[in-house]
Design a protein around this motif. Structure first.
Motif, short mmCIF file in Angstrom:
data_model
loop_
_atom_site.label_atom_id
_atom_site.label_comp_id
_atom_site.label_asym_id
_atom_site.label_seq_id
_atom_site.Cartn_x
_atom_site.Cartn_y
_atom_site.Cartn_z
N VAL A 22 0.86 -1.19 0.00
CA VAL A 22 0.00 0.00 0.00
C VAL A 22 0.89 1.24 0.00
O VAL A 22 1.86 1.32 0.76
CB VAL A 22 -0.92 0.01 1.24
CG1 VAL A 22 -1.74 1.30 1.28
CG2 VAL A 22 -1.84 -1.21 1.24
N TYR A 23 0.56 2.18 -0.88
CA TYR A 23 1.27 3.45 -0.95
C TYR A 23 0.30 4.58 -0.60
O TYR A 23 -0.85 4.59 -1.05
CB TYR A 23 1.83 3.69 -2.35
CG TYR A 23 2.94 2.73 -2.72
CD1 TYR A 23 4.28 3.12 -2.62
CD2 TYR A 23 2.66 1.44 -3.18
CE1 TYR A 23 5.31 2.24 -2.95
CE2 TYR A 23 3.68 0.56 -3.51
CZ TYR A 23 4.99 0.97 -3.40
OH TYR A 23 6.01 0.10 -3.73
N VAL A 24 0.77 5.52 0.20
CA VAL A 24 0.00 6.72 0.53
C VAL A 24 0.85 7.92 0.13
O VAL A 24 1.96 8.11 0.67
CB VAL A 24 -0.35 6.77 2.03
CG1 VAL A 24 -1.21 8.01 2.31
CG2 VAL A 24 -1.07 5.50 2.47
N HIS A 25 0.37 8.70 -0.83
CA HIS A 25 1.16 9.81 -1.40
C HIS A 25 2.54 9.31 -1.85
O HIS A 25 3.56 9.96 -1.59
CB HIS A 25 1.29 10.94 -0.39
CG HIS A 25 0.04 11.74 -0.22
ND1 HIS A 25 -0.71 12.18 -1.27
CD2 HIS A 25 -0.60 12.16 0.90
CE1 HIS A 25 -1.75 12.86 -0.81
NE2 HIS A 25 -1.71 12.85 0.50
N LEU A 38 3.66 2.00 2.79
CA LEU A 38 3.31 1.75 4.18
C LEU A 38 4.17 0.60 4.70
O LEU A 38 4.12 -0.51 4.17
CB LEU A 38 1.82 1.39 4.28
CG LEU A 38 1.19 1.43 5.68
CD1 LEU A 38 1.29 2.82 6.28
CD2 LEU A 38 -0.28 1.00 5.58
N ASP A 39 4.95 0.90 5.74
CA ASP A 39 5.91 -0.08 6.27
C ASP A 39 5.92 0.01 7.80
O ASP A 39 6.09 1.11 8.34
CB ASP A 39 7.31 0.20 5.71
CG ASP A 39 8.30 -0.90 6.02
OD1 ASP A 39 7.87 -2.07 6.12
OD2 ASP A 39 9.49 -0.58 6.18
N PRO A 40 5.70 -1.11 8.49
CA PRO A 40 5.52 -2.47 7.97
C PRO A 40 4.23 -2.62 7.18
O PRO A 40 3.30 -1.82 7.36
CB PRO A 40 5.51 -3.33 9.24
CG PRO A 40 5.05 -2.39 10.31
CD PRO A 40 5.61 -1.06 9.97
N GLN A 66 -6.09 -6.87 7.08
CA GLN A 66 -6.18 -5.43 6.83
C GLN A 66 -6.13 -5.13 5.33
O GLN A 66 -6.88 -4.27 4.84
CB GLN A 66 -5.06 -4.70 7.57
CG GLN A 66 -5.21 -4.69 9.07
CD GLN A 66 -3.97 -4.18 9.78
OE1 GLN A 66 -2.88 -4.11 9.19
NE2 GLN A 66 -4.11 -3.80 11.03
N PHE A 67 -5.24 -5.83 4.62
CA PHE A 67 -5.14 -5.59 3.18
C PHE A 67 -6.43 -6.01 2.48
O PHE A 67 -6.92 -5.30 1.58
CB PHE A 67 -3.95 -6.35 2.58
CG PHE A 67 -3.65 -5.97 1.15
CD1 PHE A 67 -2.76 -4.95 0.86
CD2 PHE A 67 -4.29 -6.61 0.10
CE1 PHE A 67 -2.51 -4.58 -0.45
CE2 PHE A 67 -4.04 -6.25 -1.22
CZ PHE A 67 -3.14 -5.23 -1.49
N ASN A 75 -6.10 3.54 11.44
CA ASN A 75 -4.90 4.02 12.14
C ASN A 75 -3.64 3.82 11.30
O ASN A 75 -2.74 4.67 11.31
CB ASN A 75 -4.76 3.31 13.48
CG ASN A 75 -5.83 3.73 14.48
OD1 ASN A 75 -6.43 4.80 14.35
ND2 ASN A 75 -6.08 2.89 15.46
N ARG A 76 -3.56 2.70 10.58
CA ARG A 76 -2.39 2.46 9.75
C ARG A 76 -2.27 3.48 8.63
O ARG A 76 -1.19 3.98 8.34
CB ARG A 76 -2.43 1.04 9.17
CG ARG A 76 -2.21 -0.10 10.16
CD ARG A 76 -0.89 0.02 10.93
NE ARG A 76 0.25 0.37 10.11
CZ ARG A 76 0.97 -0.50 9.38
NH1 ARG A 76 0.65 -1.78 9.39
NH2 ARG A 76 2.00 -0.09 8.67
#
Length: 219
Positions: free
Chosen positions: A130-133, A137-139, A145-146, A191-192
């Motif tokens: 998952v990418y945000v901007h 996202l790590d971990p 969740q995915f 939250n993630r």
């Protein structure tokens, strides 16, 4: 002269035609019980014209042709008559009859470019990232969740009911799923995402109805 693009293939992974691989011919592929369908599935649980895969230029879509027993993309039932984009390695289920994996060799060539042009959240479903901007996202998200994010992401601007979420996260569960379990999964996922973008609420609760994903419009 540029080489002609290769059409996607469908790899049947369960049910009718299991183990077979079929390459899509042309720009439209109709799946159904009718012998004239491009991919004919001989089952009373398949509608005569059940689903359609169509080329829309640089990407492909899947549509439920108002079938009786539905079409599912990555475990989530799609809305009849509304084409949804397909990505490399998406799993498509035709009613309860069969499941195939959508294999598009061209799709992976576009993913990095699409990621850079997509504001907010972007899913790399092949690698379950998952990418945000444009920040990964790590971990990474847990599998649950995915799966929850994928269901919401693929129904952007639509309300996803708790029953749909339960079917995606706990398929085949006996006795139903407590709403508190869905609340907890939803809260952890929210939250993630907030770790990389605390200024925008990507996940909304529509009280008494379900949940919704809202993509960020700005870059």
């Amino acid at each position: 002269m540029q080489p002609e693009k290769e059409n996607p293939k469908l790899l049947f992974i369960s049910g009718i035609n299991e183990g077979e691989q079929v390459q899509i011919q042309g720009k439209v592929c109709v799946i159904g019980r009718d012998p004239s369908a491009d991919i004919s599935l001989d089952s009373p649980f398949v509608s005569r014209h059940h689903a359609e895969i169509r080329s829309e230029g640089v990407y492909w879509t899947i549509a439920d042709l108002f079938s009786k027993n539905g079409v599912f993309r990555n475990k989530a039932r799609i809305e009849p008559g509304e084409p949804l984009p397909l990505h490399n390695n998406d799993e498509i289920q035709i009613g309860s009859v069969c499941m195939f994996r959508f294999l598009d060799p061209e799709d992976t060539l576009l993913e990095s470019d699409m990621q850079m042009r997509t504001p907010g959240v972007w899913l790399d479903e092949l690698n379950r990232e998952v990418y945000v901007h444009n920040n990964k996202l790590d971990p990474p998200l847990s599998q649950q969740q995915f799966d929850l994010l994928a269901v919401l992401f693929h129904h952007q601007r639509e309300v996803v009911t708790n029953d749909m979420i339960a079917d995606a996260l706990w398929p085949g569960a006996v006795g139903g799923i407590e709403s508190a379990a869905i609340d907890n999964a939803f809260s952890r996922l929210r939250n993630r995402l907030a770790e990389l973008d605390p200024e925008h609420e990507y996940l909304e609760t529509v009280r008494g109805v379900g949940r919704r994903f809202v993509q960020r419009a700005d870059v």
